[in-house]
Design a protein around this motif. Structure first.
Motif, PDB file in Angstrom:
ATOM      1  N   GLY A  92       0.876  -1.030  -0.093  1.00 49.01           N
ATOM      2  CA  GLY A  92       0.189   0.000  -0.370  1.00 49.01           C
ATOM      3  C   GLY A  92       0.866   1.153   0.105  1.00 49.01           C
ATOM      4  N   CYS A  93       2.266   1.145   0.720  1.00 55.52           N
ATOM      5  CA  CYS A  93       3.090   2.174   0.903  1.00 55.52           C
ATOM      6  C   CYS A  93       3.150   2.509  -0.863  1.00 55.52           C
ATOM      7  N   TYR A  94       3.407   1.607  -1.769  1.00 59.13           N
ATOM      8  CA  TYR A  94       4.458   1.552  -2.287  1.00 59.13           C
ATOM      9  C   TYR A  94       3.479   2.487  -3.531  1.00 59.13           C
ATOM     10  N   VAL A  95       1.817   2.029  -3.690  1.00 60.48           N
ATOM     11  CA  VAL A  95       1.057   2.105  -4.321  1.00 60.48           C
ATOM     12  C   VAL A  95       0.900   3.766  -3.583  1.00 60.48           C
ATOM     13  N   ALA A  96       1.356   3.861  -3.019  1.00 68.05           N
ATOM     14  CA  ALA A  96       0.977   6.167  -2.067  1.00 68.05           C
ATOM     15  C   ALA A  96       1.845   6.039  -2.921  1.00 68.05           C
ATOM     16  N   TYR A  97       3.151   6.016  -3.239  1.00 67.38           N
ATOM     17  CA  TYR A  97       4.608   6.523  -3.809  1.00 67.38           C
ATOM     18  C   TYR A  97       4.115   6.719  -5.078  1.00 67.38           C
ATOM     19  N   SER A  98       4.475   5.595  -5.411  1.00 68.97           N
ATOM     20  CA  SER A  98       3.698   5.651  -7.288  1.00 68.97           C
ATOM     21  C   SER A  98       2.644   6.460  -7.826  1.00 68.97           C
ATOM     22  N   ALA A  99       1.314   6.625  -6.958  1.00 67.12           N
ATOM     23  CA  ALA A  99       0.679   7.364  -7.036  1.00 67.12           C
ATOM     24  C   ALA A  99       1.289   9.305  -6.890  1.00 67.12           C
ATOM     25  N   GLY A 100       1.662   9.291  -5.704  1.00 65.84           N
ATOM     26  CA  GLY A 100       2.804  11.327  -6.162  1.00 65.84           C
ATOM     27  C   GLY A 100       3.573  11.118  -6.745  1.00 65.84           C
ATOM     28  N   ALA A 101       4.565  10.451  -7.311  1.00 63.52           N
ATOM     29  CA  ALA A 101       5.065  10.767  -8.137  1.00 63.52           C
ATOM     30  C   ALA A 101       4.896  10.876  -9.541  1.00 63.52           C
ATOM     31  N   ASN A 102       3.508   9.951  -9.912  1.00 61.27           N
ATOM     32  CA  ASN A 102       2.234  10.490 -11.381  1.00 61.27           C
ATOM     33  C   ASN A 102       1.961  11.449 -11.231  1.00 61.27           C
ATOM     34  N   ASN A 103       1.402  11.563  -9.677  1.00 62.27           N
ATOM     35  CA  ASN A 103       0.207  12.311 -10.507  1.00 62.27           C
ATOM     36  C   ASN A 103       0.471  13.626  -9.418  1.00 62.27           C
ATOM     37  N   ALA A 104       1.551  14.322  -9.168  1.00 67.21           N
ATOM     38  CA  ALA A 104       1.882  15.498  -8.411  1.00 67.21           C
ATOM     39  C   ALA A 104       1.940  16.145  -9.718  1.00 67.21           C
ATOM     40  N   ALA A 105       2.404  16.041 -10.490  1.00 69.47           N
ATOM     41  CA  ALA A 105       2.713  16.640 -12.175  1.00 69.47           C
ATOM     42  C   ALA A 105       0.930  17.300 -11.886  1.00 69.47           C
ATOM     43  N   SER A 106       0.231  16.778 -12.477  1.00 67.13           N
ATOM     44  CA  SER A 106      -1.114  17.081 -12.619  1.00 67.13           C
ATOM     45  C   SER A 106      -1.896  18.275 -11.943  1.00 67.13           C
ATOM     46  N   ALA A 107      -1.074  18.221 -10.520  1.00 69.46           N
ATOM     47  CA  ALA A 107      -1.192  20.185  -9.766  1.00 69.46           C
ATOM     48  C   ALA A 107      -0.584  20.633 -10.199  1.00 69.46           C
ATOM     49  N   VAL A 108       0.918  20.199 -10.517  1.00 67.89           N
ATOM     50  CA  VAL A 108       1.682  21.479 -11.043  1.00 67.89           C
ATOM     51  C   VAL A 108       2.195  21.730 -12.293  1.00 67.89           C
ATOM     52  N   GLY A 109       2.322  21.001 -13.247  1.00 65.50           N
ATOM     53  CA  GLY A 109       3.030  20.611 -14.132  1.00 65.50           C
ATOM     54  C   GLY A 109       2.664  21.832 -15.096  1.00 65.50           C
ATOM     55  N   PRO A 110       1.967  21.949 -15.462  1.00 64.47           N
ATOM     56  CA  PRO A 110       1.680  23.577 -16.219  1.00 64.47           C
ATOM     57  C   PRO A 110       2.389  24.390 -15.626  1.00 64.47           C
ATOM     58  N   LEU A 111       1.890  24.961 -13.864  1.00 63.50           N
ATOM     59  CA  LEU A 111       3.181  25.800 -13.740  1.00 63.50           C
ATOM     60  C   LEU A 111       4.316  26.170 -14.056  1.00 63.50           C
ATOM     61  N   VAL A 112       4.609  25.091 -13.522  1.00 61.00           N
ATOM     62  CA  VAL A 112       6.431  24.296 -14.346  1.00 61.00           C
ATOM     63  C   VAL A 112       6.942  25.308 -15.457  1.00 61.00           C
ATOM     64  N   GLY A 113       5.626  24.846 -16.023  1.00 57.61           N
ATOM     65  CA  GLY A 113       5.684  24.659 -17.597  1.00 57.61           C
ATOM     66  C   GLY A 113       6.059  26.161 -18.305  1.00 57.61           C
ATOM     67  N   ALA A 114       4.752  26.849 -17.259  1.00 59.54           N
ATOM     68  CA  ALA A 114       4.881  28.689 -17.361  1.00 59.54           C
ATOM     69  C   ALA A 114       5.903  29.209 -16.523  1.00 59.54           C
ATOM     70  N   GLY A 115       6.553  28.231 -15.622  1.00 63.84           N
ATOM     71  CA  GLY A 115       8.129  29.093 -15.258  1.00 63.84           C
ATOM     72  C   GLY A 115       7.632  29.520 -13.921  1.00 63.84           C
ATOM     73  N   PHE A 116       6.619  29.329 -13.414  1.00 64.86           N
ATOM     74  CA  PHE A 116       5.961  29.806 -12.169  1.00 64.86           C
ATOM     75  C   PHE A 116       7.256  29.608 -11.287  1.00 64.86           C
ATOM     76  N   PHE A 117       6.783  28.315 -11.352  1.00 68.36           N
ATOM     77  CA  PHE A 117       7.695  26.994 -10.521  1.00 68.36           C
ATOM     78  C   PHE A 117       9.041  26.456 -10.885  1.00 68.36           C
ATOM     79  N   ASP A 118       9.877  26.398 -10.381  1.00 73.23           N
ATOM     80  CA  ASP A 118      10.985  25.417 -11.133  1.00 73.23           C
ATOM     81  C   ASP A 118      10.187  24.206 -10.287  1.00 73.23           C
ATOM     82  N   GLN A 119      11.065  22.384 -10.734  1.00 69.54           N
ATOM     83  CA  GLN A 119      10.762  21.909 -11.275  1.00 69.54           C
ATOM     84  C   GLN A 119      10.329  20.611  -9.765  1.00 69.54           C
ATOM     85  N   THR A 120      11.767  21.202  -9.069  1.00 69.71           N
ATOM     86  CA  THR A 120      11.479  20.600  -7.232  1.00 69.71           C
ATOM     87  C   THR A 120      10.582  20.970  -6.421  1.00 69.71           C
TER      88      THR A 120
END
Length: 319
Positions: A179-207
């Motif tokens: 279960g912890c591995y699933v949650a880890y994988s979910a974070g790795a894949n899904n966090a981008a959905s919240a911040v990807g466009p803002l990183v692309g627009a230069g508002f955030f750096d990737q880290t």
């Protein structure tokens, strides 16, 4: 200043809805098997979603930030619209207690922005859609095979070689790890959905983006994750603890592999597909609660379309 606050608010709102919807699905199997309480499940989701986002989330952030639509095309306002549109699609899913794909909603909204600007990497988009089709089918097939051939033999072996108390201890430890591995994988894949466009627009750096996205996922899991746990864990088919381990392991491996490939995939598709597969293997196709499955399937199809239409329409209104 107002636009900057709106950007941060949209990312947090999206991340919380992802945490409440797709990340919560990571513990649905174990919750349905009565191996974890709701409180234990959402705490583990929060911790490991954050870790997955920070350690392994960069590749998917890059895809959503400047892969489908070039980053220099996306303005900060367009990025806010893209995130808000996909968040609204997820919010609808949370209201209906249905696991909606954060990745599909995010990609749908970015496609809407890309259509507005007339710039879209259709080759990459086709690849992503191919993964969307393949991953739940793969999850179903692997879970069906495990349920049909491995699960019965494993149960017999455990009963012949271990005491009931030892078996219970082994299962609880395996469920916690998977279960912890699933949650880890979910974070790795899904966090981008919240911040990807803002990183692309230069508002955030990737880290910075992955840290904010991971924190938002964790908060969302804690606050609203319990509702989706009920749907995934109890409203599709009956689960035992050993079957839950298979489901979590299959989902985690598939999502983690997609994250390394930089492809946003849907945990909200993969986990239910695996649950359906193992349920069919053990009890037959008539054990699946068709009403719930159809409701999930409908949201999978409509959520990216809804997000894309909202994003495109909002850009038209603003322009």
């Amino acid at each position: 200043m107002i636009i900057a606050l709106a950007a941060i608010a949209s990312a947090i709102f999206m991340g919380m809805n992802i945490g409440g919807n797709n990340a919560a699905a990571s513990m649905g199997a174990a919750y349905g098997a009565k191996a974890r309480t709701k409180k234990q499940a959402v705490i583990l989701i929060a911790i490991f979603s954050l870790l997955g986002a920070v350690i392994s989330g960069g590749d998917v952030v890059k895809t959503l930030g400047d892969g489908i639509v070039p980053g220099n095309t996306i303005t900060l306002v367009a990025a806010i619209i893209a995130i808000t549109a996909s968040a609204l699609s997820l919010f609808i899913g949370n209201i209906l207690k249905v696991p909606v794909s954060a990745s599909q909603s995010a990609v749908g909204s970015i496609v809407g922005i890309g259509i507005f600007f007339g710039v879209l990497d259709t080759g990459l988009l086709s690849t992503i859609i191919g993964w969307w089709v393949l991953t739940p089918l793969l999850a179903f097939a692997l879970a069906f095979l495990c349920g049909k051939f491995i699960h019965p033999k494993l149960v017999l072996w455990l009963m012949d070689h271990e005491s009931e108390e030892k078996i219970r201890s082994i299962i609880v430890k395996l469920l916690t790890a998977s279960g912890c591995y699933v949650a880890y994988s979910a974070g790795a894949n899904n966090a981008a959905s919240a911040v990807g466009p803002l990183v692309g627009a230069g508002f955030f750096d990737q880290t910075t983006g992955t840290i904010i996205g991971g924190l938002a996922l964790g908060i969302g899991a804690l606050l609203i994750g319990g509702r989706i746990l009920e749907t995934v864990g109890n409203d599709i088919t009956e689960l035992c603890t050993i079957r839950a381990i298979f489901i979590e392991a299959i989902a985690a491996i598939i999502v983690h592999g997609a994250s390394h490939a930089g492809i946003p995939v849907s945990l909200g598709q993969i986990v239910p597909a695996a649950i359906i597969g193992i349920g069919c293997a053990n009890e037959g196709f008539n054990t699946i609660r068709n009403k719930t499955v159809k409701r999930i399937g409908l949201m999978w199809i409509t959520s990216p379309i809804i997000a894309g239409l909202i994003a495109y329409s909002a850009m038209k209104v603003i322009s």
